[in-house]
Design an enzyme around this catalytic site. Structure first.
Site, short mmCIF file in Angstrom:
data_model
loop_
_atom_site.label_atom_id
_atom_site.label_comp_id
_atom_site.label_asym_id
_atom_site.label_seq_id
_atom_site.Cartn_x
_atom_site.Cartn_y
_atom_site.Cartn_z
N LYS A 112 0.81 -1.22 0.00
CA LYS A 112 0.00 0.00 0.00
C LYS A 112 0.84 1.27 0.00
CE LYS A 112 -4.33 -1.51 2.13
NZ LYS A 112 -5.19 -1.35 3.32
N LYS A 193 -7.69 -12.39 -7.29
CA LYS A 193 -8.82 -12.60 -6.39
C LYS A 193 -9.87 -11.50 -6.59
CE LYS A 193 -9.62 -13.09 -1.45
NZ LYS A 193 -9.06 -13.09 -0.11
N LYS A 196 -12.98 -5.86 -3.80
CA LYS A 196 -13.94 -4.77 -3.67
C LYS A 196 -13.44 -3.50 -4.31
CE LYS A 196 -14.75 -5.03 0.92
NZ LYS A 196 -15.38 -4.70 2.23
#
Ligand code: TRP
Length: 329
Positions: A112, A193, A196
């Site tokens: 991140k 994967k 969201k």
């Protein structure tokens, strides 16, 4: 006494079938075997900027989806993390026993923060807060996906370090991840994967997508260059569609093979789409029913927080006492 189970989900983005099949569906199944706590981790969500109105409505929506999916609020506690102050209090105390190097090593932190000009301190502290979520309730079982394994291990390290510095205080949660559900991949890119935060319109099926959107997304899903289903040699897109079908229907491997071997991809997709539409229908109906009363979900969040608060307070008091912090109690 039943062992305590705790898990958390961020109230960001739309909950999708990957979240449902990979986590929620299992939580629903096991909830009565434990004292279950499901936490909507809004304090984690604000590690990235959230529009305040949106965040608040996402919290309500997520709670409603938990219930619509089968979490029984009479048995399991559903709460917003920020409504129980112990999460933040314990997180600070843990910050003070956590070596910086442990946090800088986290793969999620590295991912991140990579290439970012400004790295919020919250991104670094994220796993400390997660440790606080778990240890605040002395939870033994933490059903999370494999991507959270490192955070769970850090939680154990923090608990052990605290216990060795200040004396036995925290239950060390188990590392085994007992509840592996289906690992659902993106429809547009079956090598990643389902997420969201991915933005592609054909990437994920949200739990509240209507039947026509579901059909459209599945009909457009990536497959491979074979003409028909071949169980011996199926590409990741076909495997993904099959596993979505199996997770919804709970068919056996034998049933799957008999039904789908040799089927043309167009027909495979139609069949999978109908299974998803059918699987989501009761969840969507329940969602509609419970959100028709705007007071219901807030009342559940209030009840959940009230039920777990005494546990949280007890842990915070004990932790403060162990550390020599000041208590009026
Ligand atoms: N980090 C978790 C995730 O992104 C969410 C989370 C926060 C969590 N606190 C938790 C999961 C406590 C389990 C237990 O999936």
């Amino acid at each position: 006494m039943k062992a305590r189970v705790l898990s958390g989900v961020q109230p960001t983005g739309n909950l999708h079938i990957g979240n449902y099949l990979g986590a929620l569906k299992n939580w629903v199944k096991i909830q009565y075997d434990y004292e279950s706590i499901f936490c909507i981790v809004d304090l984690h969500a604000i590690t990235a900027y959230q529009k305040p109105e949106e965040l608040r409505s996402n919290i309500h929506q997520l709670a409603a989806l938990f219930i619509a999916s089968g979490i029984d609020p009479k048995h399991s506690s559903i709460l917003a993390q920020s409504s129980v102050p112990g999460h933040s209090e314990l997180a600070w105390m843990f910050t003070c026993v956590t070596p910086l190097g442990w946090l800088e090593r986290m793969t999620q932190f590295k991912a991140k923060s990579e290439g970012q000009e400004i790295i919020g301190d919250g991104i670094l502290q994220y796993p400390v807060l997660m440790a606080a979520d778990i240890l605040l309730y002395q939870a033994k079982i933490v059903p999370v996906g494999d991507d959270q394994r490192q955070h769970l291990e850090l939680t154990r390290d923090i608990a052990q370090r605290f216990n060795s510095l200040y004396g036995e205080t925290f239950v060390i949660p188990e590392t085994k991840l007992p509840l592996v559900g289906a690992r659902v991949m993106g429809l547009d890119d079956p090598t990643a994967k389902m997420s969201k935060s991915a933005t592609g319109a054909g990437h994920a099926i949200a739990l509240l997508d209507d039947p026509s959107a579901i059909r459209k997304k599945i009909m457009r899903a990536t497959t491979d260059s074979n003409p028909t289903v071949n169980f011996g040699n199926a590409g990741p897109g076909v495997v993904n569609l099959l596993s979505i079908h199996q997770a919804f229907t709970e068919w056996t491997d034998g049933q799957m093979r008999t039904h789908f071997e040799g089927m043309r991809y167009g027909d495979l997709k139609k069949t999978v789409a109908e299974a998803v539409v059918e699987g989501l229908a009761p969840i969507q109906a329940k969602y509609k029913e419970i959100t028709a009363d705007p007071g219901y979900v807030p009342s559940i969040l209030k009840e959940g927080a009230a039920r777990v608060s005494p546990i949280a307070q007890e842990t915070v008091e004990l932790t403060k006492k162990r550390m020599g912090l000041y208590s009026l109690a």
